[in-house]
Write a protein that holds these residues in place. Structure first.
Motif, PDB file in Angstrom:
ATOM      1  N   LYS A 172      20.365 -10.224 -19.870  1.00 27.00           N
ATOM      2  CA  LYS A 172      21.819 -10.236 -19.716  1.00 27.00           C
ATOM      3  C   LYS A 172      22.564  -9.738 -20.958  1.00 27.00           C
ATOM      4  N   SER A 173      21.927  -9.819 -22.133  1.00 29.40           N
ATOM      5  CA  SER A 173      22.593  -9.340 -23.346  1.00 29.40           C
ATOM      6  C   SER A 173      22.779  -7.826 -23.335  1.00 29.40           C
ATOM      7  N   SER A 174      22.059  -7.153 -22.423  1.00 29.02           N
ATOM      8  CA  SER A 174      22.191  -5.684 -22.318  1.00 29.02           C
ATOM      9  C   SER A 174      23.200  -5.278 -21.258  1.00 29.02           C
ATOM     10  N   ILE A 175      23.873  -6.268 -20.642  1.00 30.36           N
ATOM     11  CA  ILE A 175      24.786  -6.009 -19.534  1.00 30.36           C
ATOM     12  C   ILE A 175      26.231  -6.355 -19.885  1.00 30.36           C
ATOM     13  N   THR A 176      27.160  -5.499 -19.467  1.00 29.59           N
ATOM     14  CA  THR A 176      28.590  -5.794 -19.539  1.00 29.59           C
ATOM     15  C   THR A 176      29.137  -5.782 -18.122  1.00 29.59           C
ATOM     16  N   ILE A 177      29.777  -6.865 -17.711  1.00 32.54           N
ATOM     17  CA  ILE A 177      30.368  -6.938 -16.373  1.00 32.54           C
ATOM     18  C   ILE A 177      31.819  -6.472 -16.441  1.00 32.54           C
ATOM     19  N   LEU A 178      32.173  -5.533 -15.599  1.00 36.50           N
ATOM     20  CA  LEU A 178      33.539  -5.001 -15.536  1.00 36.50           C
ATOM     21  C   LEU A 178      34.109  -5.237 -14.144  1.00 36.50           C
ATOM     22  N   GLU A 179      35.362  -5.645 -14.077  1.00 36.52           N
ATOM     23  CA  GLU A 179      36.016  -5.838 -12.792  1.00 36.52           C
ATOM     24  C   GLU A 179      36.769  -4.575 -12.387  1.00 36.52           C
ATOM     25  N   THR A 180      36.736  -4.272 -11.105  1.00 33.63           N
ATOM     26  CA  THR A 180      37.420  -3.094 -10.575  1.00 33.63           C
ATOM     27  C   THR A 180      38.271  -3.479  -9.377  1.00 33.63           C
ATOM     28  N   ALA A 181      39.337  -2.710  -9.130  1.00 30.36           N
ATOM     29  CA  ALA A 181      40.291  -3.073  -8.081  1.00 30.36           C
ATOM     30  C   ALA A 181      39.840  -2.668  -6.691  1.00 30.36           C
ATOM     31  N   SER A 182      38.949  -1.675  -6.578  1.00 33.53           N
ATOM     32  CA  SER A 182      38.580  -1.190  -5.251  1.00 33.53           C
ATOM     33  C   SER A 182      37.159  -0.654  -5.234  1.00 33.53           C
ATOM     34  N   LYS A 183      36.614  -0.516  -4.024  1.00 33.41           N
ATOM     35  CA  LYS A 183      35.276   0.022  -3.854  1.00 33.41           C
ATOM     36  C   LYS A 183      35.304   1.541  -3.868  1.00 33.41           C
ATOM     37  N   PRO A 184      34.228   2.193  -4.325  1.00 36.59           N
ATOM     38  CA  PRO A 184      34.157   3.653  -4.258  1.00 36.59           C
ATOM     39  C   PRO A 184      33.917   4.106  -2.820  1.00 36.59           C
ATOM     40  N   THR A 185      34.431   5.270  -2.467  1.00 33.11           N
ATOM     41  CA  THR A 185      34.195   5.845  -1.147  1.00 33.11           C
ATOM     42  C   THR A 185      33.794   7.295  -1.312  1.00 33.11           C
ATOM     43  N   THR A 186      33.034   7.832  -0.381  1.00 36.57           N
ATOM     44  CA  THR A 186      32.697   9.249  -0.419  1.00 36.57           C
ATOM     45  C   THR A 186      33.921  10.066  -0.030  1.00 36.57           C
ATOM     46  N   TYR A 187      34.045  11.271  -0.647  1.00 37.13           N
ATOM     47  CA  TYR A 187      35.175  12.140  -0.339  1.00 37.13           C
ATOM     48  C   TYR A 187      34.717  13.186   0.674  1.00 37.13           C
ATOM     49  N   ALA A 188      34.351  12.719   1.840  1.00 36.14           N
ATOM     50  CA  ALA A 188      33.751  13.589   2.840  1.00 36.14           C
ATOM     51  C   ALA A 188      34.736  14.118   3.842  1.00 36.14           C
ATOM     52  N   ASN A 189      35.922  14.411   3.467  1.00 38.10           N
ATOM     53  CA  ASN A 189      36.880  15.100   4.324  1.00 38.10           C
ATOM     54  C   ASN A 189      36.400  16.550   4.244  1.00 38.10           C
TER      55      ASN A 189
END
Length: 367
Positions: A172-189
């Motif tokens: 765990k000392s090698s890990i940094t937890i970051l919070e994000t506002a949204s999930k990633p999505t593919t740009y498959a338009n």
């Protein structure tokens, strides 16, 4: 001593500007750097005209130094970033005795705790535990700027991330937890940067021309059932070759006689080769929705958890993109970097060009 010879060579190395992109149609303009690159860097990176030119030059030199040092340091390599303030490569190492040699080679040096191979091994462990990860975790990967593996989780869900890390058995000392506002999505338009169409409706973007067609995102094929292909003018484009998604995100398109692949982006920028530019290096992308946009290369070896499945080995950027840009090419200078996969409102990911070329057995068409 071999390492001393290699580091010494890095100190005197000069790198030719290299960057890339592609198109499936003939294009004109053979300038090493298309005029659109500098204005885009001015707009998106907040630079003056002269600052943009100076940055491109220093990044070329830093990339050459970086390549040599990375090979020479081996297991002692911590990571590499580009320092925009100094215009130099910033190379970290787990071996303090190598600091002087790194500086002699023309790079900044710093001693860190974890080696690049240790961090990559941590990513591999998390990748193996992917199916057990809660839905709130949006991805993980190496961050050379902090010498840690970052794990992203939706806001308010840090406890779920901590539990997952405990169960995975990583340090765990090698890990940094970051919070994000949204999930990633593919740009498959579903043009580098021209638009093409799948099944007469879905739109993606051409990434890089190859000697037989072009490369683009694998999800453009996988999520549409590998439908029929037409170009931006409505003419038949060709056929799908090898593609993969999820796990990776690349696809090969073999164009027909209606099209001539050229080693340029759709704004005339030449493709002169490919490279793996350091974190912090400026990078631009061509896409059929948002056009030519620039930013910087972020963390690498990222595992991104889309609804359709996880894609490993990707690179994060802060380059603006949107639906329909999928498959578009990322370039640093005139060197190809990768193929746009997806992202969210704060990050865009690309799949590395080297891995895509190797997996599809293709060769870039150079301009």
């Amino acid at each position: 001593m071999k390492i001393a010879r290699l580091l010494g060579a890095a100190a005197t190395a000069v790198m030719a500007t290299g960057a890339l992109t592609a198109l499936a149609v003939p294009a004109s303009g053979q300038d090493l750097l298309n005029p659109d690159i500098v204005p885009a860097m001015q707009r998106d990176l907040g630079l003056t005209h002269d600052q943009a030119l100076a940055r491109l030059k220093s990044e070329d030199v830093a990339s050459k130094v970086t390549a040599t040092l990375s090979a020479a340091l081996g297991d002692a390599l911590g990571g590499v970033t580009y320092n925009a303030a100094s215009g130099k490569a910033h190379v970290t190492t787990t071996n303090a005795t190598l600091v002087g040699k790194i500086r002699e080679a023309g790079a900044e040096a710093e001693v860190v705790k974890f080696s690049a191979r240790q961090l990559s091994s941590t990513v591999d462990t998390l990748n193996a535990a992917d199916k057990a990860a809660p839905a709130a975790i949006t991805g993980w990967g190496v961050d050379d700027t902090t010498n840690r593996v970052t794990l992203s989780v939706l806001q308010g869900q840090r406890a779920a991330a901590d539990t997952f890390l405990t169960q995975s058995g990583v340090d765990k000392s090698s890990i940094t937890i970051l919070e994000t506002a949204s999930k990633p999505t593919t740009y498959a338009n579903i043009r580098g940067g021209d638009a093409y169409y799948i099944g007469g409706s879905s739109r993606c973007s051409v990434g890089f021309s190859t000697t037989t067609g072009f490369l683009t995102a694998g999800h453009c094929a996988a999520l549409t059932g590998g439908g029929s292909l037409t170009g931006s003018n409505g003419a038949s484009l060709g056929s799908w070759g090898t593609y993969r998604f999820p796990g990776a995100d690349y696809a090969r398109v073999n164009t027909n006689s209606n099209w001539t692949p050229v080693g340029q982006m759709n704004n005339g920028t030449r493709v002169t080769g490919s490279s793996n530019a350091a974190t912090g290096t400026s990078v631009c992308k061509a896409g059929s929705t948002t056009g030519w946009t620039c930013g910087t290369i972020g963390a690498k070896n990222q595992s991104v958890r889309y609804a359709e499945g996880t894609v490993n080995g990707m690179t994060a950027t802060n380059v603006r993109s949107a639906a329909g840009d999928s498959g578009g090419g990322f370039i640093a200078g005139n060197s190809a970097q990768g193929i746009l996969s997806g992202g969210n409102t704060s990050v865009t990911y690309f799949y590395p060009i080297g891995a895509a070329l190797s997996a599809t057995g293709t060769t870039l068409r150079l301009g």
